[in-house]
Design a protein around this motif. Structure first.
Motif, PDB file in Angstrom:
ATOM      1  N   ILE A  39      21.422 -69.227 -37.577  1.00 43.18           N
ATOM      2  CA  ILE A  39      21.233 -67.610 -38.083  1.00 43.18           C
ATOM      3  C   ILE A  39      22.057 -66.694 -38.537  1.00 43.18           C
ATOM      4  N   SER A  40      23.231 -66.509 -38.703  1.00 45.09           N
ATOM      5  CA  SER A  40      24.502 -66.417 -39.268  1.00 45.09           C
ATOM      6  C   SER A  40      24.370 -67.155 -40.589  1.00 45.09           C
ATOM      7  N   MET A  41      24.707 -67.559 -41.095  1.00 47.58           N
ATOM      8  CA  MET A  41      24.251 -68.436 -42.379  1.00 47.58           C
ATOM      9  C   MET A  41      22.824 -68.788 -42.539  1.00 47.58           C
ATOM     10  N   LEU A  42      22.405 -68.005 -41.987  1.00 44.26           N
ATOM     11  CA  LEU A  42      20.589 -68.407 -42.741  1.00 44.26           C
ATOM     12  C   LEU A  42      20.597 -66.709 -43.175  1.00 44.26           C
ATOM     13  N   THR A  43      21.409 -66.078 -43.136  1.00 50.59           N
ATOM     14  CA  THR A  43      20.643 -65.057 -42.971  1.00 50.59           C
ATOM     15  C   THR A  43      21.198 -64.383 -43.945  1.00 50.59           C
ATOM     16  N   THR A  44      22.331 -64.460 -44.924  1.00 51.28           N
ATOM     17  CA  THR A  44      22.903 -64.277 -45.950  1.00 51.28           C
ATOM     18  C   THR A  44      22.164 -63.567 -47.155  1.00 51.28           C
ATOM     19  N   ASN A  45      20.719 -64.321 -47.489  1.00 51.83           N
ATOM     20  CA  ASN A  45      19.962 -63.943 -47.848  1.00 51.83           C
ATOM     21  C   ASN A  45      18.796 -62.861 -47.283  1.00 51.83           C
ATOM     22  N   PRO A  46      18.400 -61.798 -48.151  1.00 52.42           N
ATOM     23  CA  PRO A  46      17.695 -60.811 -46.892  1.00 52.42           C
ATOM     24  C   PRO A  46      16.279 -61.337 -47.074  1.00 52.42           C
ATOM     25  N   ILE A  47      15.478 -62.018 -47.508  1.00 55.38           N
ATOM     26  CA  ILE A  47      14.126 -62.756 -47.606  1.00 55.38           C
ATOM     27  C   ILE A  47      14.114 -63.680 -46.258  1.00 55.38           C
ATOM     28  N   MET A  48      15.653 -64.835 -46.509  1.00 59.83           N
ATOM     29  CA  MET A  48      15.427 -65.495 -45.348  1.00 59.83           C
ATOM     30  C   MET A  48      16.247 -64.659 -43.491  1.00 59.83           C
ATOM     31  N   GLY A  49      16.761 -63.704 -43.905  1.00 60.83           N
ATOM     32  CA  GLY A  49      16.675 -63.350 -42.575  1.00 60.83           C
ATOM     33  C   GLY A  49      15.590 -62.504 -42.209  1.00 60.83           C
ATOM     34  N   ILE A  50      14.755 -62.302 -43.225  1.00 59.00           N
ATOM     35  CA  ILE A  50      13.115 -61.180 -42.818  1.00 59.00           C
ATOM     36  C   ILE A  50      12.194 -63.029 -42.082  1.00 59.00           C
ATOM     37  N   LEU A  51      12.879 -63.862 -42.645  1.00 52.71           N
ATOM     38  CA  LEU A  51      12.070 -65.019 -42.388  1.00 52.71           C
ATOM     39  C   LEU A  51      12.788 -65.436 -40.819  1.00 52.71           C
ATOM     40  N   VAL A  52      14.096 -65.830 -40.758  1.00 49.31           N
ATOM     41  CA  VAL A  52      13.885 -66.111 -39.582  1.00 49.31           C
ATOM     42  C   VAL A  52      13.701 -64.898 -38.588  1.00 49.31           C
ATOM     43  N   GLY A  53      14.195 -63.910 -38.901  1.00 50.01           N
ATOM     44  CA  GLY A  53      13.766 -62.338 -37.259  1.00 50.01           C
ATOM     45  C   GLY A  53      12.320 -62.839 -36.948  1.00 50.01           C
ATOM     46  N   SER A  54      11.465 -63.014 -37.681  1.00 49.19           N
ATOM     47  CA  SER A  54      10.246 -62.880 -38.148  1.00 49.19           C
ATOM     48  C   SER A  54       9.881 -64.039 -36.703  1.00 49.19           C
ATOM     49  N   ILE A  55      10.314 -65.539 -37.403  1.00 49.42           N
ATOM     50  CA  ILE A  55      10.488 -67.352 -36.851  1.00 49.42           C
ATOM     51  C   ILE A  55      11.058 -66.994 -35.619  1.00 49.42           C
ATOM     52  N   VAL A  56      12.709 -66.208 -35.343  1.00 48.32           N
ATOM     53  CA  VAL A  56      12.898 -65.691 -33.560  1.00 48.32           C
ATOM     54  C   VAL A  56      12.275 -64.919 -32.751  1.00 48.32           C
ATOM     55  N   THR A  57      11.779 -64.004 -33.510  1.00 51.53           N
ATOM     56  CA  THR A  57      10.359 -63.065 -32.363  1.00 51.53           C
ATOM     57  C   THR A  57       8.841 -63.945 -31.844  1.00 51.53           C
ATOM     58  N   ALA A  58       8.380 -64.583 -33.124  1.00 48.21           N
ATOM     59  CA  ALA A  58       6.641 -65.136 -32.898  1.00 48.21           C
ATOM     60  C   ALA A  58       7.607 -66.841 -31.680  1.00 48.21           C
ATOM     61  N   VAL A  78      30.034 -61.789 -35.563  1.00 45.91           N
ATOM     62  CA  VAL A  78      29.206 -63.413 -36.068  1.00 45.91           C
ATOM     63  C   VAL A  78      27.948 -62.843 -37.372  1.00 45.91           C
ATOM     64  N   MET A  79      27.136 -61.924 -37.739  1.00 44.14           N
ATOM     65  CA  MET A  79      26.445 -60.621 -38.783  1.00 44.14           C
ATOM     66  C   MET A  79      26.673 -59.731 -38.563  1.00 44.14           C
ATOM     67  N   ASN A  80      27.031 -59.379 -40.359  1.00 47.66           N
ATOM     68  CA  ASN A  80      26.912 -57.804 -40.830  1.00 47.66           C
ATOM     69  C   ASN A  80      25.354 -57.003 -41.128  1.00 47.66           C
ATOM     70  N   LEU A  81      26.058 -56.066 -41.245  1.00 47.43           N
ATOM     71  CA  LEU A  81      24.638 -54.820 -41.212  1.00 47.43           C
ATOM     72  C   LEU A  81      23.789 -55.461 -42.202  1.00 47.43           C
ATOM     73  N   TYR A  82      24.089 -55.803 -43.367  1.00 53.31           N
ATOM     74  CA  TYR A  82      23.190 -55.823 -44.246  1.00 53.31           C
ATOM     75  C   TYR A  82      22.059 -57.396 -43.808  1.00 53.31           C
ATOM     76  N   GLN A  83      22.775 -58.180 -42.802  1.00 55.19           N
ATOM     77  CA  GLN A  83      22.441 -59.351 -41.966  1.00 55.19           C
ATOM     78  C   GLN A  83      21.111 -58.768 -41.785  1.00 55.19           C
ATOM     79  N   ALA A  84      21.449 -57.554 -40.554  1.00 54.10           N
ATOM     80  CA  ALA A  84      21.284 -57.355 -39.080  1.00 54.10           C
ATOM     81  C   ALA A  84      19.851 -56.558 -39.827  1.00 54.10           C
ATOM     82  N   THR A  85      19.971 -55.365 -40.465  1.00 60.01           N
ATOM     83  CA  THR A  85      18.523 -55.171 -41.354  1.00 60.01           C
ATOM     84  C   THR A  85      17.159 -56.079 -41.508  1.00 60.01           C
TER      85      THR A  85
END
Length: 309
Positions: A39-58, A78-85
């Motif tokens: 999750i930490s690796m995949l969320t370095t890009n905001p679009i990927m972060g949104i996608l990861v958040g959507s899939i995990v929550t779904a 493990v994750m910074n605030l930009y990834q978290a947002t």
């Protein structure tokens, strides 16, 4: 009548909550620390972060669960605030998946899926299959709980005070926002709140104009779980919780002046299906809010750092 209705509602809510807990535990047991690293690796890009958040929550059917996990990941470095947002934005979109499932006539398949889930769990072919069976059982319980809630609310059609409340929300939409905020803060689950709204829509107790402000309030109320979780973490974890709250409040503020045209647009998509209308409003609102606020991720992080020094 009132007692039987309340008992039915409580029974449905209890089964619904149990279903979410069962599914969340099945997913968490199937995932180890490597999952968090991915999750930490995949969320370095905001679009990927949104996608990861959507899939995990779904998958988990719990935006609160995802955002609490994000707070813990930020807290542990493990994750910074930009990834978290970005993940929080995705979690809001993923939370609408449950409402969309409910809006389709899925109940005919529930007994068959439940049978498959029980088989997978008890035959114990493989630990992963066992967790899949557990998840499937929880998934079916979700719909059973909603069906019980829906049936228990039918008597509300004949309660004058309830009818007056719904009419007052139509005329004073801010009251609806407050109703959604406080009820969701109490039950700490926006998925449950939206499911209740859809059950009311199915019974003809509420229309989209009345449901929409409540829906907006639910998006703010769901932040209470993350806020509570942030009490146990350091300043960055608290900042992640602030971002979650700020993001949802901004979305409500941006849409609130346009409630009537938004309701008309959503109604035109499925004119004769209030359950689908509520699900579509929930989904479209969260997607629009994310699209509008993606460019302002750094600004939200900056504001959170100013609030929590």
């Amino acid at each position: 009548m009132l007692i039987s209705m309340l008992l039915g509602l409580i029974a449905g809510l209890t089964i619904f909550f149990i279903a979410i807990i069962v599914m969340s535990k099945a997913v968490s047991r199937a995932a180890d620390y490597q999952f968090k690293k991915w999750i930490s690796m995949l969320t370095t890009n905001p679009i990927m972060g949104i996608l990861v958040g959507s899939i995990v929550t779904a998958i988990t059917h719990s935006s609160s669960g995802t955002t609490v996990m994000v707070v813990s990941l930020v807290n542990s470095g493990v994750m910074n605030l930009y990834q978290a947002t970005a993940v929080i934005m995705g979690a809001n979109i993923g939370s609408t998946f449950t409402a969309q499932l409910i809006s389709f006539n899925f109940y005919a398949f529930v007994p068959h899926l439940l049978f498959i889930g029980v088989l997978l769990y008890y035959l114990n072919f493989h630990p992963a299959m066992k967790q899949l069976g557990k998840f499937t059982i929880g998934f079916c319980l979700l719909f059973i709980g909603i069906e019980i809630m829906s049936n228990s609310m039918d008597p509300l059609k004949h309660v004058p005070s309830f009818q007056q409340l719904m009419l007052s929300i139509e005329d004073h939409s801010f009251k609806g926002v407050l109703v959604g905020l406080f009820t969701t803060a109490i039950i700490q689950s926006s998925s449950t709140g939206v499911a209740i709204l859809q059950s009311m829509g199915f019974q003809g107790l509420i229309n989209l104009t009345q449901a929409l402000p409540i829906l907006l309030g639910q998006n703010i109320g769901t932040c209470i779980t993350t806020i509570i979780a942030s009490f146990a973490v350091d300043k960055n974890g608290k900042r992640a919780a602030i971002i979650h709250l700020f993001f949802n409040i901004l979305g409500v503020v941006l849409l609130y002046p346009f409630l009537d045209p938004f309701a008309q647009f959503i109604s035109q998509l499925t004119p004769l299906n209030p359950v689908r209308q509520i699900a579509n409003a929930h989904t479209v609102f969260n997607i629009l809010n994310t699209l509008i606020l993606i460019p302002f991720i750094r600004h939200m992080v900056w504001i959170s750092q100013k609030i929590i020094r």
